[in-house]
Design an enzyme around this catalytic site. Structure first.
Site, mmCIF file in Angstrom:
data_model
loop_
_atom_site.group_PDB
_atom_site.id
_atom_site.type_symbol
_atom_site.label_atom_id
_atom_site.label_comp_id
_atom_site.label_asym_id
_atom_site.label_seq_id
_atom_site.Cartn_x
_atom_site.Cartn_y
_atom_site.Cartn_z
ATOM 1 N N CYS A 47 33.506 38.242 41.164
ATOM 2 C CA CYS A 47 32.353 37.735 41.902
ATOM 3 C C CYS A 47 31.394 38.834 42.323
ATOM 4 C CB CYS A 47 32.802 36.923 43.119
ATOM 5 S SG CYS A 47 34.059 37.726 44.103
ATOM 6 N N GLU A 88 35.910 32.950 50.408
ATOM 7 C CA GLU A 88 35.361 34.056 49.625
ATOM 8 C C GLU A 88 34.893 33.457 48.313
ATOM 9 O OE1 GLU A 88 34.441 36.383 47.099
ATOM 10 O OE2 GLU A 88 36.565 36.733 46.742
#
Length: 485
Positions: free
Chosen positions: A294, A260
């Site tokens: 993010c 991720e």
């Protein structure tokens, strides 16, 4: 500024001495490093710098424990995770305070993360008893006729987990809880910036009854590369930067990985959007966690016919946000993880303004803090647009043709999540089909995640999906069973 309680100040005054967890035992390291509060610059803790010998011991412990945790009935693993969730709620205030001191996260955001982390644990407990296989009908061919076949799922064995500082508790829970739910042992490499909260989380799992060796926790920068290369590791799960993700992918060989990684947080606001709803959502989701997410809103493409109105609303909303002491309950935006990170963001803002962009509000650095910043006129090649800022900065860009925006997003090296505000169902469906990202959020910003969803990206934004159900799928392997009559 709101007063900080004397009790809170006393609780965080003395630097903690953090041990490692190896094979169910707390171990002190020979070498330690200082962890500093990025707001006050004082030492918060002394954390272990784990050695390769300690990594070897942790992996041996995990190998020894994998059969023990795999043999636990699913309901027992679920019960363990529920106990951990209850303990997390009981200790939430202390853990949130440690998180705020270590990372500079606003205390209100730290407390919200603990709530989400409890969700992650309870969701993982539910999924622990839902791990199922499937029947494969074979009579579609003459060779298979009369035979019975089904697939079963088994734990992979030993998992290496590496987590970042920006959501240290919840992202660690997204590694630990699915691993336990699936019946695996785990070696977790904690983020060096926030070891205290990981230690508190490890204590919770020990107190909840995790078998010795099923969870091992190491610290520092030395052990990470060796951990992902070690042949005793069966699966690697990592959250962090694309650069580090690429290195892990290269080192992992034939073993599966879940990565991720980063993103550049694009949201699209079309001409038919409800601007009054979209502007505050984008403004606040660009500054939440000081932009250190993010999926933080970083670049917003706004139809030219609504651009000026949208800009005014975003600037007004951003100016409401309070920059200050992370431990102050009134603070909305705390620090970046350290002053070096703030200096980098400051330099990216300077690059943008040097190239003709305009700062509409904010833009200044104060130690490890960056004022909430709104930029207009940024060009596609500027770092604040094409790279991951990871700071409280939002760039607003007008567009005329939404198809060009779709193309820009899809051709970007990132592909995590994209938001689009529109009243048109047809346009929303077109966006879903055209945007090459891991998720498309309709009438919401890029910054949307609930912990049961399949979360992850494509391209440089990663491989695989998080969320308990999906992580458990990755953390188990299929085995075919054939009855040949």
């Amino acid at each position: 500024m709101s007063a900080i309680s004397a009790e809170t100040s006393a609780a965080v005054a003395a630097p903690a001495e953090i041990p490692m967890l190896i094979g169910g035992e707390w171990r002190a390291a020979r070498d330690v490093y200082a962890v500093r509060d990025p707001y006050r610059t004082t030492i918060v803790a002394h954390a272990p710098s784990s050695s390769l010998a300690e990594l070897d011991a942790a992996l041996n412990a995990a190998v020894a424990a994998k059969s023990v945790i795999a043999a636990m009935p699913a309901y027992e693993r679920a019960t363990l995770l529920r106990r951990a969730g209850n303990l997390l709620v009981e200790r939430a205030d202390r853990i949130a305070e440690i998180m705020s001191r270590e990372t500079g996260k606003a205390i209100k955001d730290a407390k919200a993360e603990i709530v989400r982390s409890q969700d992650t644990l309870s969701l993982s407990a539910e999924e622990a008893v839902r791990i199922e296989g499937e029947h494969i009908p074979l009579d579609a061919s003459a060779m298979g006729a009369g035979k019975i076949c089904f697939m079963l799922r088994f734990p992979v064995g030993v998992i290496a987990g590496i987590t970042p500082f920006n959501a240290p508790v919840n992202l660690a829970c997204h590694k630990i809880a699915p691993a336990i739910a699936a019946g695996n042992a785990l070696v977790l490499k904690a983020p060096p910036q926030s070891p205290g909260v990981i230690h508190e989380l490890a204590k919770i799992f020990v107190d909840a009854g995790t078998p010795a060796g099923a969870l091992n926790v190491l610290y520092g920068d030395i052990v990470g590369p060796a951990l992902v290369r070690d042949p005793r590791v069966d699966f690697v799960t990592f959250t962090g930067s694309p650069r580090a993700g690429a290195q892990i992918k290269a080192a992992s060989g034939l073993r599966r990985v879940a990565l991720e990684l980063g993103g550049n947080g694009v949201t699209i606001v079309h001409a038919d959007a409800n601007i009054a709803d979209a502007a505050p959502v984008c403004a606040r989701n660009s500054m939440r966690l000081a932009g250190q997410s993010c999926i933080s809103v970083q670049t917003v493409y706004v139809h030219r016919s609504r651009y000026e109105e949208f800009v005014d609303l975003v600037v007004a909303e951003v100016r409401k946000l309070k920059l200050g002491d992370p431990l102050d309950p009134a603070t909305d935006v705390g620090t970046l993880i350290d002053e070096a990170a703030a200096r980098r963001v400051e330099s990216w803002i300077a690059e943008a303004t040097g190239g003709g962009a305009k700062v509409l509000t904010g833009g200044k650095r104060h130690g490890a803090q960056i004022e909430p910043t709104v930029i207009a006129g940024a060009k596609p090649e500027m770092k604040v647009v094409c790279d991951e800022v990871f700071g409280p900065v939002i760039s607003l860009c007008p567009y005329d043709d939404v198809e060009n925006v779709f193309r820009t997003v899809s051709e970007s090296r990132f592909g995590l999540q994209t938001g689009i505000f529109t009243a048109s169902t047809a346009l929303a469906i077109r966006a879903v089909r055209a945007l090459r990202t891991g998720g498309v959020i309709i009438n919401g910003s890029s910054t949307w995640r609930t912990d049961q969803l399949a979360y992850g990206g494509v391209k440089d934004s990663g491989i695989g999906r998080e969320g308990p159900r999906y992580a458990i799928r990755d953390m188990t392997e299929e085995r075919m069973v054939l009855f040949n009559y």
